[in-house]
Design an enzyme around this catalytic site. Structure first.
Site, PDB file in Angstrom:
ATOM      1  N   PRO A   2      18.736 -65.533 -29.084  1.00  0.00           N
ATOM      2  CA  PRO A   2      18.933 -64.259 -28.395  1.00  0.00           C
ATOM      3  C   PRO A   2      19.875 -63.351 -29.178  1.00  0.00           C
ATOM      4  O   PRO A   2      20.863 -63.805 -29.741  1.00  0.00           O
ATOM      5  CB  PRO A   2      19.549 -64.683 -27.058  1.00  0.00           C
ATOM      6  CG  PRO A   2      19.069 -66.083 -26.847  1.00  0.00           C
ATOM      7  CD  PRO A   2      19.023 -66.691 -28.219  1.00  0.00           C
ATOM      8  N   GLU A   3      19.540 -62.060 -29.200  1.00  0.00           N
ATOM      9  CA  GLU A   3      20.336 -61.110 -29.963  1.00  0.00           C
ATOM     10  C   GLU A   3      21.240 -60.306 -29.039  1.00  0.00           C
ATOM     11  O   GLU A   3      21.279 -60.536 -27.828  1.00  0.00           O
ATOM     12  CB  GLU A   3      19.402 -60.234 -30.800  1.00  0.00           C
ATOM     13  CG  GLU A   3      18.564 -61.092 -31.738  1.00  0.00           C
ATOM     14  CD  GLU A   3      17.683 -60.301 -32.693  1.00  0.00           C
ATOM     15  OE1 GLU A   3      18.101 -59.223 -33.161  1.00  0.00           O
ATOM     16  OE2 GLU A   3      16.568 -60.773 -32.984  1.00  0.00           O
ATOM     17  N   LYS A  51      26.922 -62.147 -30.127  1.00  0.00           N
ATOM     18  CA  LYS A  51      26.049 -63.110 -29.465  1.00  0.00           C
ATOM     19  C   LYS A  51      26.844 -64.089 -28.589  1.00  0.00           C
ATOM     20  O   LYS A  51      26.309 -65.119 -28.172  1.00  0.00           O
ATOM     21  CB  LYS A  51      25.236 -63.871 -30.516  1.00  0.00           C
ATOM     22  CG  LYS A  51      24.339 -62.967 -31.360  1.00  0.00           C
ATOM     23  CD  LYS A  51      23.587 -63.765 -32.408  1.00  0.00           C
ATOM     24  CE  LYS A  51      22.767 -62.860 -33.314  1.00  0.00           C
ATOM     25  NZ  LYS A  51      22.027 -63.614 -34.351  1.00  0.00           N
ATOM     26  N   ARG A 248      16.065 -68.193 -42.423  1.00  0.00           N
ATOM     27  CA  ARG A 248      15.512 -67.603 -41.200  1.00  0.00           C
ATOM     28  C   ARG A 248      14.265 -66.788 -41.528  1.00  0.00           C
ATOM     29  O   ARG A 248      14.102 -66.271 -42.625  1.00  0.00           O
ATOM     30  CB  ARG A 248      16.560 -66.695 -40.551  1.00  0.00           C
ATOM     31  CG  ARG A 248      17.884 -67.385 -40.219  1.00  0.00           C
ATOM     32  CD  ARG A 248      17.795 -68.193 -38.952  1.00  0.00           C
ATOM     33  NE  ARG A 248      17.587 -67.341 -37.804  1.00  0.00           N
ATOM     34  CZ  ARG A 248      18.564 -66.650 -37.189  1.00  0.00           C
ATOM     35  NH1 ARG A 248      19.809 -66.711 -37.636  1.00  0.00           N
ATOM     36  NH2 ARG A 248      18.303 -65.917 -36.139  1.00  0.00           N
TER      37      ARG A 248
END
Length: 263
Positions: A2-3, A51, A248
């Site tokens: 989640p950002e 975050k 990523r």
């Protein structure tokens, strides 16, 4: 993972349920804090920091949580049955609401005065009240040899951006993720785009960077690898960035995002 927009929205939901109310239940289901009990203390506020989530409680204590890849906070009326199995890591509840932290990646209970030990390394928070664009640009520029795609995910430069907003920001800026920071002509524009995207999505459950919420049209490149670019029609590329084992996903349009500056 989640950002920043998701974490900001989680903080709002936790705040509406917990802030200003006395805890009637406190259940830490992690070995490190299994004996901790916050019952009888009022929750002062819940805030996001990049975050990270910080829930401050009476008595100078802070509950720090991080969702990592799979975590979430589920808010429901007090007394509702919790998710089964061993997925719940923390429960905070008052007479009206309960918040269950499911599959949380990190759970800490620290003195509020020691919060900086957990989040002090972070760069300017894209959704923070003290957002500092100039400082974010300065930090990015500090390592000109680093690719801009890697630099944007380094939370020490600016906090809250992840793989989705990285891809969308760089597409809108027309910059290849592989271009070195030192070869990026306008870092301020990139930082500004990232801020505008997160800010536009910070209070809504359905994210869009295109302004279109229809399936397959809500993002420019993320989730569209191998499909036609919405601008030029060429196929969207996909790869991995970063040193192992921290690499990523990255997606980009080779035509709309050239590796070398143009003009």
């Amino acid at each position: 993972m989640p950002e920043g927009d998701v974490i900001h929205l989680s903080a709002l939901r936790l705040g509406r349920a917990l802030d200003g109310r006395v805890l009637t239940r406190s259940d830490f289901r992690v070995p490190r804090h299994s004996t901790a009990d916050l019952t009888g203390r009022a929750v002062l506020e819940t805030v996001s920091r990049g975050k990270h989530l910080l829930t401050r409680v009476e008595g100078g204590l802070t509950v720090h949580t991080h969702l990592r890849m799979e975590g979430s906070w589920q808010v429901s009326p007090a007394g509702r049955r919790l998710p089964g199995g061993d997925v719940v890591r923390l429960v905070l509840a008052n007479e009206r609401w309960q918040a269950a932290g499911v599959r949380l990646g990190m759970v800490d209970l620290v003195s509020t005065a020691e919060e900086e030990r957990l989040v002090g390394h972070l760069g300017p928070d894209l959704l923070g009240e003290d957002w500092d664009e100039a400082e974010a640009v300065r930090r990015l520029a500090g390592r000109p040899e680093t690719s801009i795609g890697v630099a944007l995910l380094d939370q020490r430069n600016l906090a809250g951006i992840g793989t989705i907003y990285r891809a969308e920001t760089l597409f809108l800026a027309g910059v290849s993720p592989w271009r070195p920071v030192g070869a990026v002509e306008d870092l301020r524009t990139i930082v500004s785009i990232a801020w505008r995207l997160l800010d536009a999505n910070k209070e809504r459950p359905s994210r869009t960077t295109t302004g279109d919420l229809r399936p397959g049209r809500s993002t420019w490149v993320y989730g569209r690898a191998g499909r036609p670019c919405l601008r030029c029609g060429r196929r969207i590329s996909r790869g991995e960035m970063g040193a192992q084992p921290q690499e990523r996903l990255i997606v980009w349009c080779r035509h709309c995002q050239p590796e070398e500056p143009t003009g």
